[in-house]
Design an enzyme around this catalytic site. Sequence first.
Site, PDB file in Angstrom:
ATOM      1  N   TYR A 141      35.428  32.342  31.298  1.00 53.67           N
ATOM      2  CA  TYR A 141      34.947  33.717  31.156  1.00 53.67           C
ATOM      3  C   TYR A 141      34.671  34.087  29.706  1.00 53.67           C
ATOM      4  CZ  TYR A 141      35.782  35.495  35.908  1.00 53.67           C
ATOM      5  OH  TYR A 141      35.721  35.753  37.247  1.00 53.67           O
ATOM      6  N   LYS A 191      41.464  20.816  37.102  1.00 52.28           N
ATOM      7  CA  LYS A 191      40.463  19.824  37.508  1.00 52.28           C
ATOM      8  C   LYS A 191      40.547  18.694  36.479  1.00 52.28           C
ATOM      9  CE  LYS A 191      36.965  18.342  39.982  1.00 52.28           C
ATOM     10  NZ  LYS A 191      37.173  17.806  41.355  1.00 52.28           N
ATOM     11  N   ASP A 223      39.985  21.610  43.855  1.00 55.85           N
ATOM     12  CA  ASP A 223      39.291  21.419  45.145  1.00 55.85           C
ATOM     13  C   ASP A 223      40.302  21.195  46.265  1.00 55.85           C
ATOM     14  OD1 ASP A 223      39.809  19.052  43.777  1.00 55.85           O
ATOM     15  OD2 ASP A 223      37.907  18.079  44.256  1.00 55.85           O
ATOM     16  N   ASP A 247      39.945  33.287  39.891  1.00 51.64           N
ATOM     17  CA  ASP A 247      39.037  34.278  40.482  1.00 51.64           C
ATOM     18  C   ASP A 247      38.608  33.827  41.870  1.00 51.64           C
ATOM     19  OD1 ASP A 247      37.239  36.518  40.608  1.00 51.64           O
ATOM     20  OD2 ASP A 247      35.612  35.094  40.236  1.00 51.64           O
ATOM     21  N   ASP A 251      40.128  35.250  45.909  1.00 52.17           N
ATOM     22  CA  ASP A 251      39.295  35.820  46.981  1.00 52.17           C
ATOM     23  C   ASP A 251      39.502  35.025  48.268  1.00 52.17           C
ATOM     24  OD1 ASP A 251      38.157  37.728  45.283  1.00 52.17           O
ATOM     25  OD2 ASP A 251      36.142  37.408  46.097  1.00 52.17           O
TER      26      ASP A 251
HETATM   27  C1  IPM Z   1      38.191  40.084  39.860  1.00 52.31           C
HETATM   28  C2  IPM Z   1      36.717  40.398  39.803  1.00 52.31           C
HETATM   29  C3  IPM Z   1      36.274  40.414  38.339  1.00 52.31           C
HETATM   30  C4  IPM Z   1      36.531  39.024  37.795  1.00 52.31           C
HETATM   31  C5  IPM Z   1      34.815  40.835  38.125  1.00 52.31           C
HETATM   32  C6  IPM Z   1      34.554  42.224  38.645  1.00 52.31           C
HETATM   33  C7  IPM Z   1      34.395  40.730  36.675  1.00 52.31           C
HETATM   34  O1  IPM Z   1      35.990  39.497  40.579  1.00 52.31           O
HETATM   35  O2  IPM Z   1      38.985  40.843  39.270  1.00 52.31           O
HETATM   36  O3  IPM Z   1      38.547  39.092  40.493  1.00 52.31           O
HETATM   37  O4  IPM Z   1      35.699  38.121  37.971  1.00 52.31           O
HETATM   38  O5  IPM Z   1      37.582  38.823  37.174  1.00 52.31           O
HETATM   39 MG    MG Z   2      37.204  38.183  41.693  1.00 52.65          MG
END
Ligand code: IPM
Ligand code: MG
Length: 367
Positions: A141, A191, A223, A247, A251
């Site tokens: 990032y 990785k 992975d 990240d 999710d």
């Molecule tokens: C998260 C989100 C953020 C990230 C975005 C909104 C920049 O996806 O907090 O996971 O990628 O960190």
């Molecule tokens: Mg995110």
Amino acid sequence: MKFKLAVLPGDGVGPDVMDEGIKVLEAVGKRFGHDFELTYGLIGGVAIASEGTALAEDTIEMCRSKDAVLFGAVGDPRYDDPMAKIHPEDGILAIRKSLGLFANLRPVKLFPQLVNSTPIKPELVRGTDFVFVRELTGGLYFGRPKRQWTTSRGRRGVDSMVYTEQEIARIAKVGFELARTRRKKLTSVDKANVLQSSRLWRQVTSEVARDYPDVKLDNMLVDTCSMRIIQNPTYFDVIVTENTFGDILTDEASILTGSMGMMPSASIAGIPAPGSRVIGLYEPIHGSAPKYTGQDKVNPIATVLSIAMMFRYSLALEKEALIIENAVNTVLNNGFRTYDIMSEGMKKVGTKEMGTLLAKTVAEINS
Ligand code: IPM
Ligand code: MG
């Protein structure tokens, strides 16, 4: 006690869920005799629209002077053009970096009442209870170079996955410290079969491990981890990993909790010693979900659970944190569900009603 909080609702459904979080916050204040002075600020698309930047310097300074920051979401289709100079997401990245919030804790805990609200087989998902420690201010990032340019042979873009040993050591420590308070198992995800930054990650993590002989460390490739999370989620206790890996995996893991609307997070500069406080930023992991804005539809539980984490880490008030977590449990026990976690025979409620029920429960339940 008196506390000063910055509130950055942001874009889309951010303000919707924040309003409900504040209801619960006030209920806790009333019950325990705390006073919260709230200062609102702009971040993301709403900040671009009114101030021309995703996060103004003044807003950062305002946040710095508070005990904690409550954050909703950023992301606005008006500013999605990849060629745009500023993006709403710049706001959240800037505040994480400016406040030095390098550790992002994301608990993945399935409330047993929701075992049938996930698409995963109940026998696999039952008992899921682990925490991500996502590195938040380095890696892909933030690494330099990071740019897009035109060469004689066409356009190029670069992002850099860069880590120093100090950055790895401090996030690894957070992982070990947290594992120590839990089932004493830390999985470090990298990785290392391909990436140099991951090979360093693996070396430094094993060096830090020497100070934590009571914690069992295992290394896993990212992975493999993405598969294992779905295949055997109860394998995990604490996972420590790089920013981008974290990240993506968080999710994915949110599916195990029934919905992204159930996943809170805390961004802090390390775990505070018992009884002490650190500034932190507290946010639901779901995004701004623009199409649901103002529809009284989305789930405020992730925000409410983030506020519980604020009580725990930034205000050192564990009892208050537990009351909130208890209230969520009670409201789910009583059969109330927002649409994202709805299942047969349950009572469907909107964002506001869910917030009101949680606040009422905080006021009434036994601690
Ligand atoms: C998260 C989100 C953020 C990230 C975005 C909104 C920049 O996806 O907090 O996971 O990628 O960190
Ligand atoms: Mg995110």
